[in-house]
Design a protein around this motif. Structure first.
Motif: not given
Length: 197
Positions: A132-147
């Protein structure tokens, strides 16, 4: 002249853990039994006890191997891609594809089914959080806020587990051709990266 006996390769702990994972994928934790594994490997129980103190030690080693091969190795493979969107597509394609390439069962479902086992539970919790954390990091890199990135990462991991379940119980419902699978992965990525409404 009598034939010389064929010298067998000496089994390693790695051979035993691979066999244990294969057995677990096909029949759950109950399938990890020393005598049937020894027979499958063409070995004796003595070979097993050379490498492991008992069945629990084998289970622990097999679960750690699962973590390395099915999480850390996948992340290392995906991380080689520099573009975050391409990494996400590569990750989704790899993990969804893995659920249809396991003819003897699905190790992910076997792990979930044994989540209460003392050697499985902590590794399963760690793997789930790592994914989950790794995949969330991909979304963060795409510009979404952390939550928001965290929620999307969680959605991606749960979609993968649902896909694994469908692949196990009704594989014919999934895309069957390579072109259909690529289209399906593209659609999953589009849905996961769609703007919030």
């Amino acid at each position: 002249m009598p034939e010389r006996p064929v010298k067998q390769r000496r089994l390693t702990a790695d051979d035993w853990t691979a066999a244990a994972l294969e057995a677990m994928a096909g029949g759950g934790l109950a399938a990890v039994a020393v005598e049937p594994l020894a027979a499958r490997l063409g070995a004796t129980k003595g070979s097993f006890y050379w490498h492991f103190a008992d069945r629990n030690a084998l289970i622990e080693a097999a679960v750690l191997r699962w973590e390395r091969e099915h999480t850390e190795a996948v992340i290392a493979f995906v991380d080689a891609e520099p573009d975050p969107l391409a990494r996400l597509r590569l990750l989704i394609g790899a993990v969804l594809g893995s659920t249809t390439q396991q003819p003897d069962g699905n190790i992910e479902l076997a792990m979930l089914a044994t989540a209460g086992h003392p050697h499985v539970a902590p590794v399963l919790a760690r793997v789930t959080e790592r994914r989950v954390a790794y995949t969330a990091g991909l979304f963060t890199a795409l510009g979404w806020p952390p939550d928001q990135a965290r929620r999307r990462g969680l959605l991606a991991v749960t979609a993968y587990l649902g896909h694994a379940q469908v692949a196990h119980v009704a594989p014919g419902t999934l895309p069957q051709t390579e072109a259909d699978r690529r289209h399906y992965v593209d659609q999953v990525v589009r849905l996961l990266t769609a703007p919030d409404s």
